[in-house]
Write a protein that holds these residues in place. Structure first.
Motif, PDB file in Angstrom:
ATOM      1  N   TRP A 143       0.573 -11.924   2.037  1.00  0.00           N
ATOM      2  CA  TRP A 143      -0.461 -11.307   2.873  1.00  0.00           C
ATOM      3  C   TRP A 143      -1.604 -10.759   2.025  1.00  0.00           C
ATOM      4  CZ3 TRP A 143       3.952  -8.409   5.780  1.00  0.00           C
ATOM      5  CH2 TRP A 143       4.507  -9.271   6.731  1.00  0.00           C
ATOM      6  N   ILE A 150      -5.389 -12.258   2.358  1.00  0.00           N
ATOM      7  CA  ILE A 150      -6.503 -11.397   2.764  1.00  0.00           C
ATOM      8  C   ILE A 150      -7.587 -11.379   1.687  1.00  0.00           C
ATOM      9  CG2 ILE A 150      -7.159  -9.008   3.229  1.00  0.00           C
ATOM     10  CD1 ILE A 150      -4.450  -8.627   4.560  1.00  0.00           C
ATOM     11  N   ALA A 157       4.919  -4.121   9.431  1.00  0.00           N
ATOM     12  CA  ALA A 157       3.629  -4.430   8.807  1.00  0.00           C
ATOM     13  C   ALA A 157       2.485  -4.275   9.800  1.00  0.00           C
ATOM     14  CB  ALA A 157       3.655  -5.851   8.244  1.00  0.00           C
ATOM     15  N   ALA A 196      -0.712  -1.879   9.375  1.00  0.00           N
ATOM     16  CA  ALA A 196      -2.065  -2.436   9.473  1.00  0.00           C
ATOM     17  C   ALA A 196      -2.879  -1.725  10.551  1.00  0.00           C
ATOM     18  CB  ALA A 196      -1.986  -3.935   9.768  1.00  0.00           C
ATOM     19  N   THR A 208      -3.904   1.631   9.344  1.00  0.00           N
ATOM     20  CA  THR A 208      -4.943   1.474   8.322  1.00  0.00           C
ATOM     21  C   THR A 208      -6.304   1.207   8.948  1.00  0.00           C
ATOM     22  OG1 THR A 208      -3.302   0.597   6.764  1.00  0.00           O
ATOM     23  CG2 THR A 208      -5.621   0.161   6.283  1.00  0.00           C
ATOM     24  N   LEU A 209      -6.350   0.356   9.976  1.00  0.00           N
ATOM     25  CA  LEU A 209      -7.624   0.061  10.635  1.00  0.00           C
ATOM     26  C   LEU A 209      -8.200   1.300  11.314  1.00  0.00           C
ATOM     27  CD1 LEU A 209      -7.153  -3.488  12.219  1.00  0.00           C
ATOM     28  CD2 LEU A 209      -8.310  -2.853  10.102  1.00  0.00           C
ATOM     29  N   LEU A 239      -5.983  -7.117  16.388  1.00  0.00           N
ATOM     30  CA  LEU A 239      -4.684  -6.772  15.811  1.00  0.00           C
ATOM     31  C   LEU A 239      -3.715  -6.306  16.891  1.00  0.00           C
ATOM     32  CD1 LEU A 239      -3.121  -6.424  13.102  1.00  0.00           C
ATOM     33  CD2 LEU A 239      -3.755  -4.010  13.226  1.00  0.00           C
TER      34      LEU A 239
END
Length: 637
Positions: free
Chosen positions: A415, A419, A467, A471, A474-475, A517
């Protein structure tokens, strides 16, 4: 939001690269040379400013379309959503009867669906005949919402109750389902909670249309609506509706209703124009379900309230991390809001041109340091609280969880590399060439989701679940940094994300990438029994929606009624998503639904209905469509 670059005018030379930046409120573009240098102070972070395009050429090259005029949902869209809700309610009733549960909660969804249909189709009793409906949270005005062709109230009332019904059906027909060992009451209470929140939306629709009180504060409006909602729930329970709610402790009912109304009013007042009425309702309901689950876990863990409906609910460690990450990140924004607001205030000041520029820059750096330090402190406190839920150190657990399997380490490296390479290639080609349209740039990340998420889920589904939670958190944090212009990442994030804005991103927050997401992760977070059901979001957005957009733009000739979507695009949606699902069944034979002809037909029907909804819906399809796809797969296969 306007980006003001101090560069000279646009050169007529075709080799000069153009960067189209969005003027946020009027949905127009400003642009400048990519070769000009940009400092933090060149960016105007005032989201309420309006401006005009710098040249006529900028208007012609804009990928934006004007914001549509609000009208009610089309009859076809209403009919599709209503039929799905009715079918889900029938499935709930039948499967409960087959399991001899003896409850008829599914009939509540029937009544909710019929009442919602009456609101939209006939306006009774909410509006005068022939008058258009502009639904909103009571006490707020139309300026708080994103203007769209459809306000999305139909989705706000029926989407999550339908998904909760599908989850209930999926749980009870699971091969491992055992009434004595499985806490079916928890899922039933979630289903009824979604129904109650749907009723709450209808209350807001009625109050905003017929009870207009000027100069009323938001706090008073929220208090009144919460009181009405609690009273209505208790009254309906006495008459046989929401039978499980009548057996639940009053603290549960009161807490869920208060938090739901607080969520609605908090989101609509702080994130103006970021949501339609329906999207706001769905987001608030999802947050409420997470918080209510945390409430149930806490009650069980510390034996605060001994209630038979909840004592069997024991979520996995991965689910606990999901709740901690998502709610913890929202908590960080709330606690650090004074410092974040200070950071944005400093970014809006013109002091950089004065002789005190050095002191001003130091102030921004110290503010950023306070934000990062506060984040670390809050994360540490959340980790300390996690010890009481996991009965072990959360940091040691996560390290052991990752290193226990070499495949998890390989996936994490895969990943990271994917990315990094994708962003590097994107920066090299998409940013430097004006030939790439906004649609091409956005669909690039849809295809990236296929490459990253499907292998991860097929190899390590629980790790993929975790995960996605990391994520998503984090966003959210990166959006804090972007909007509040936190040094030094705020400017870079702002410029990068503005490359992907469309007319829906007119509020203070940029949500399209977060919705993407959520659309991919939401179906996996639902933990259905079918692998194809859990991959619904990834297949729908990564293959179906992307191919529908590309094929529709190139070959589309016949448009759906009153929309910009084409029939050819919908056919491409169905074909490529079925093809993608078939490839998944070849890779992972345990999910082979094609050996059973009935399930094959059911899955094809689910994909077809999803393609139709994608074509006729004006809501953000990254958020709404994957959830409907997951529900349809669970109901029809």
């Amino acid at each position: 939001m306007v980006f003001n670059f101090p560069s000279p005018g646009l050169s007529s030379t075709t080799n000069r690269h153009c960067n189209f930046l969005v003027e946020r409120k009027r949905n127009r573009f400003s642009f400048s040379s990519m070769r000009s240098s940009t400092s933090d102070s060149d960016i105007d972070y005032n989201a309420d400013m309006t401006g005009t395009p710098r040249t006529e050429f900028g208007n012609r090259m804009s990928n934006m379309i004007p914001p549509p005029i609000p009208t009610s949902a089309s009859s076809l869209e209403r009919g599709v959503i209503l039929i799905i809700a009715l079918y889900a309610s029938i499935k709930v009733v039948l499967i409960m009867a087959a399991n001899e549960v003896g409850r008829i909660e599914g009939l509540d969804l029937v009544l909710l669906a019929i009442w919602t249909w009456c609101v939209y189709s006939f306006g009774f009793p909410f509006s005068i005949k022939g008058e258009k409906l502009f639904h909103r949270i009571w006490g707020t005005d139309d300026k708080c919402y994103r203007s769209d062709v459809d306000d999305g109230a139909f989705y706000g009332v029926l989407l999550l109750p339908t998904v909760a019904a599908a989850k209930l059906v999926d749980v009870q027909r699971s091969p491992n389902f055992n009434e004595g060992d499985f806490n079916i009451e928890f899922y039933e209470s979630n289903f009824e909670l979604c129904l109650v929140m749907g009723v709450g939306i209808l209350i807001h629709m009625f109050m905003s249309k017929h009870v207009i009180l000027h100069n009323m504060s938001i706090l008073w409006a929220m208090t009144i609506v919460t009181g009405i909602s609690v009273f209505l729930v208790i009254s309906l329970s006495k008459f046989g509706f929401f039978p499980l709610f009548e057996k639940l402790p009053w603290q549960f009912v009161l807490f869920s209703q208060i938090f739901y109304q607080v969520s609605l009013y908090s989101i609509v007042t702080t994130l103006k124009k970021s949501f339609t009425f329906g999207e706001l309702s769905v987001v608030a309901q999802a947050i409420t379900l997470l918080v209510v689950e945390l409430w149930v876990i806490t009650v069980n863990r510390f034996n605060i309230m001994n209630h038979s409906h909840f004592h069997k609910h024991s979520p996995s460690e991965v689910t606990l991390y999901q709740i901690a990450l998502i709610l913890g990140m929202l908590l960080i924004g709330i606690i650090l809001s004074p410092i974040l607001i200070r950071s944005r205030h400093l970014a809006q000041q013109p002091r950089w041109r004065t002789k005190h520029a050095h002191a001003f820059n130091n102030g921004r750096k110290w503010t950023a340091f306070s934000i990062y330090a506060g984040t670390a402190l809050i994360i540490g406190l959340i980790g300390h609280c996690m010890k009481f839920y996991l009965s072990t150190d959360p940091y040691s657990w996560i390290i052991n969880y990752i290193i226990e399997s070499p495949m998890k380490i390989i996936l994490a490296l895969y990943w990271i590399i994917t990315i990094t390479l994708s962003l590097s290639l994107f920066a090299k080609y998409a940013f430097s060439r004006k030939i790439y349209s906004l649609n091409t740039k956005r669909k690039f990340f849809h295809f990236l989701a296929i490459i990253m998420f499907i292998p991860g889920y097929l190899i390590e589904p629980d790790f993929m679940h975790l995960a996605f939670s990391v994520a998503f958190a984090t966003l959210i944090y990166l959006e804090y940094l972007r909007y509040f212009a936190v040094y030094p990442l705020g400017k870079k994030l702002h410029i990068f994300l503005c490359e992907f804005l469309d007319y829906r991103d007119i509020g203070p927050c940029i949500l399209s990438h977060i919705y993407l997401l959520i659309g991919c992760a939401g179906c996996i977070w639902m933990r259905g029994n079918s692998i194809l059901a859990n991959l619904s979001g990834i297949l729908t957005l990564g293959i179906g929606d992307a191919m529908a957009s590309i094929i529709g733009r190139i070959y589309g000739r016949h448009r759906w009624f009153g929309t910009s979507k084409t029939v050819e695009g919908s056919i491409a949606f169905i074909f490529f998503q079925l093809f993608g699902a078939y490839i998944v069944t070849l890779i992972c034979p345990s999910s082979n639904m094609w050996a059973d002809g009935e399930k094959w037909v059911g899955y094809s029907f689910a994909v077809s209905v999803t393609a139709l909804l994608e074509a006729i819906s004006y809501q953000n399809d990254n958020l709404m469509i994957p959830l409907y796809m997951w529900a349809l797969v669970c109901l029809f296969t």
